[in-house]
Motif scaffolding. Structure first.
Motif, PDB file in Angstrom:
ATOM      1  N   SER A  93      41.184  50.850  51.314  1.00 17.13           N
ATOM      2  CA  SER A  93      41.690  50.251  50.090  1.00 17.13           C
ATOM      3  C   SER A  93      40.814  50.762  48.954  1.00 17.13           C
ATOM      4  N   THR A  94      41.414  51.352  47.928  1.00 15.03           N
ATOM      5  CA  THR A  94      40.670  51.884  46.791  1.00 15.03           C
ATOM      6  C   THR A  94      40.635  50.837  45.684  1.00 15.03           C
ATOM      7  N   ILE A  95      39.426  50.576  45.179  1.00 17.19           N
ATOM      8  CA  ILE A  95      39.208  49.490  44.234  1.00 17.19           C
ATOM      9  C   ILE A  95      38.492  50.006  42.998  1.00 17.19           C
ATOM     10  N   SER A  96      38.961  49.630  41.831  1.00 16.91           N
ATOM     11  CA  SER A  96      38.270  49.981  40.600  1.00 16.91           C
ATOM     12  C   SER A  96      36.943  49.229  40.533  1.00 16.91           C
ATOM     13  N   ALA A  97      35.863  49.963  40.235  1.00 18.38           N
ATOM     14  CA  ALA A  97      34.536  49.346  40.117  1.00 18.38           C
ATOM     15  C   ALA A  97      34.201  48.992  38.679  1.00 18.38           C
ATOM     16  N   LEU A  98      35.159  49.128  37.774  1.00 15.57           N
ATOM     17  CA  LEU A  98      34.949  48.763  36.380  1.00 15.57           C
ATOM     18  C   LEU A  98      35.218  47.280  36.176  1.00 15.57           C
ATOM     19  N   GLY A  99      34.532  46.688  35.202  1.00 15.88           N
ATOM     20  CA  GLY A  99      34.725  45.284  34.923  1.00 15.88           C
ATOM     21  C   GLY A  99      33.549  44.438  35.357  1.00 15.88           C
ATOM     22  N   GLN A 100      33.692  43.134  35.237  1.00 16.05           N
ATOM     23  CA  GLN A 100      32.642  42.207  35.622  1.00 16.05           C
ATOM     24  C   GLN A 100      32.458  42.182  37.141  1.00 16.05           C
ATOM     25  N   VAL A 101      31.256  41.800  37.571  1.00 17.62           N
ATOM     26  CA  VAL A 101      30.939  41.760  38.999  1.00 17.62           C
ATOM     27  C   VAL A 101      31.948  40.911  39.764  1.00 17.62           C
ATOM     28  N   GLN A 102      32.286  39.742  39.231  1.00 20.15           N
ATOM     29  CA  GLN A 102      33.207  38.847  39.923  1.00 20.15           C
ATOM     30  C   GLN A 102      34.602  39.445  40.024  1.00 20.15           C
ATOM     31  N   GLU A 103      35.015  40.190  38.999  1.00 21.00           N
ATOM     32  CA  GLU A 103      36.329  40.828  39.034  1.00 21.00           C
ATOM     33  C   GLU A 103      36.417  41.846  40.164  1.00 21.00           C
ATOM     34  N   VAL A 104      35.362  42.640  40.312  1.00 28.04           N
ATOM     35  CA  VAL A 104      35.348  43.645  41.381  1.00 28.04           C
ATOM     36  C   VAL A 104      35.310  42.958  42.745  1.00 28.04           C
ATOM     37  N   LEU A 105      34.519  41.886  42.855  1.00 25.80           N
ATOM     38  CA  LEU A 105      34.456  41.135  44.116  1.00 25.80           C
ATOM     39  C   LEU A 105      35.825  40.566  44.469  1.00 25.80           C
ATOM     40  N   ASP A 106      36.529  40.022  43.479  1.00 30.19           N
ATOM     41  CA  ASP A 106      37.861  39.467  43.731  1.00 30.19           C
ATOM     42  C   ASP A 106      38.808  40.546  44.255  1.00 30.19           C
ATOM     43  N   ARG A 107      38.705  41.761  43.704  1.00 33.74           N
ATOM     44  CA  ARG A 107      39.549  42.854  44.185  1.00 33.74           C
ATOM     45  C   ARG A 107      39.232  43.181  45.643  1.00 33.74           C
ATOM     46  N   ALA A 108      37.928  43.187  45.968  1.00 36.97           N
ATOM     47  CA  ALA A 108      37.522  43.505  47.340  1.00 36.97           C
ATOM     48  C   ALA A 108      38.028  42.453  48.315  1.00 36.97           C
ATOM     49  N   LEU A 109      37.883  41.186  47.950  1.00 36.47           N
ATOM     50  CA  LEU A 109      38.339  40.107  48.827  1.00 36.47           C
ATOM     51  C   LEU A 109      39.854  40.156  49.025  1.00 36.47           C
ATOM     52  N   LEU A 110      40.572  40.449  47.961  1.00 35.43           N
ATOM     53  CA  LEU A 110      42.024  40.561  48.072  1.00 35.43           C
ATOM     54  C   LEU A 110      42.415  41.696  49.005  1.00 35.43           C
ATOM     55  N   ALA A 111      41.673  42.800  48.918  1.00 32.61           N
ATOM     56  CA  ALA A 111      41.986  43.974  49.728  1.00 32.61           C
ATOM     57  C   ALA A 111      41.834  43.715  51.216  1.00 32.61           C
ATOM     58  N   ILE A 112      40.893  42.834  51.588  1.00 34.34           N
ATOM     59  CA  ILE A 112      40.692  42.551  53.012  1.00 34.34           C
ATOM     60  C   ILE A 112      41.348  41.241  53.435  1.00 34.34           C
ATOM     61  N   GLY A 113      42.201  40.717  52.560  1.00 29.82           N
ATOM     62  CA  GLY A 113      42.957  39.527  52.911  1.00 29.82           C
ATOM     63  C   GLY A 113      42.187  38.237  52.815  1.00 29.82           C
ATOM     64  N   GLN A 114      41.093  38.229  52.041  1.00 32.53           N
ATOM     65  CA  GLN A 114      40.290  37.020  51.902  1.00 32.53           C
ATOM     66  C   GLN A 114      40.356  36.434  50.497  1.00 32.53           C
ATOM     67  N   GLY A 115      41.113  37.088  49.617  1.00 32.33           N
ATOM     68  CA  GLY A 115      41.160  36.644  48.231  1.00 32.33           C
ATOM     69  C   GLY A 115      42.274  35.652  47.979  1.00 32.33           C
ATOM     70  N   GLN A 116      42.210  35.012  46.803  1.00 34.92           N
ATOM     71  CA  GLN A 116      43.231  34.067  46.375  1.00 34.92           C
ATOM     72  C   GLN A 116      43.648  34.433  44.959  1.00 34.92           C
ATOM     73  N   GLY A 117      44.877  34.104  44.603  1.00 34.02           N
ATOM     74  CA  GLY A 117      45.322  34.374  43.247  1.00 34.02           C
ATOM     75  C   GLY A 117      45.795  35.802  43.078  1.00 34.02           C
TER      76      GLY A 117
END
Length: 228
Positions: free
Chosen positions: A194-218
């Motif tokens: 899963s390719t994720i943009s590393a730009l933005g706030q730390v929490q934004e990038v973390l949210d993208r990572a969690l979503l990519a592995i099926g652990q995110g919400q929203g």
């Protein structure tokens, strides 16, 4: 879960790895941290590794694979782990596949952080670390200390790592393009990337990572995370 976090230097792998591993209650294994432990202890391995790291070169595969194989064999990795900084080339990726296959497991996901190279140079060259605690990190432009050269948390001396100097950063980026980026293709063929943009706030990038592995919400903007 067994996760590989990959991307160019300065993409925020270390920052995201710590938070992601904590969120998932798995071990964060950083090849860089393992080598720096040896460098600080003055071991033969550390002296050999320092020669390569300070000039922006990769530590030889044989040394790197041996260190990581030993680390992955420890009991605390049984519940899962997040690899940060390994594998850095195709031979290391193939060695990792073999190590995991021998234990009857394999990777569950590969997160590929993307970031423009100009942003990388600015992030790394301005970074300063505390000698007492490397988790205390500052930046000369974005998060400067209150007192120049001193850690706000513990008062320790701030310094620039040899591999954070601009010339070395550019050399590291060249190595990433030629040797590390193909690792993404190696795992994309298995449908793990899963390719994720590393730009933005730390929490934004973390949210993208969690979503990519099926652990995110929203909802996360589709431009931030893509399966390839």
């Amino acid at each position: 879960m067994r996760i590989l976090l990959i991307g160019p230097p300065g993409a925020g792998k270390g920052t995201q790895a710590v938070r992601l591993a904590s969120r998932l209650s798995i071990q964060h294994i950083s090849a860089g941290d393992l080598f720096r432990e040896h460098i600080d202890q003055g071991t033969e391995l550390g002296r050999n590794a320092r020669t390569h790291i300070s000039s922006g070169r990769l530590v030889p595969d044989g040394i790197t694979i041996g260190v990581l194989a030993e680390r992955l064999g420890r009991p605390d990795t049984e519940r899962g782990f997040l690899l940060d900084g390994f594998p850095r080339n195709i031979p290391q990726a193939e060695a990792l596949d073999g190590i995991l296959a021998d234990s009857g497991s394999g990777l569950d996901a590969v997160l590929d952080l993307e970031i423009p190279e100009a942003e990388v140079v600015g992030r790394i060259a301005g970074r300063r670390l505390c000698r007492r605690n490397r988790e205390h990190i500052f930046h000369v432009d974005h998060s400067p200390p209150e007192v120049a050269g001193a850690c706000d948390v513990c008062g320790g001396e701030l310094y620039q790592r040899d591999d954070d100097r601009e010339a070395t950063v550019r050399r590291r980026l060249e190595i990433h393009r030629s040797e590390t980026a193909p690792v993404v293709g190696h795992y994309r063929a298995a449908g793990l990337v899963s390719t994720i943009s590393a730009l933005g706030q730390v929490q934004e990038v973390l949210d993208r990572a969690l979503l990519a592995i099926g652990q995110g919400q929203g909802r996360v903007d589709a431009s931030g995370t893509s399966r390839r």
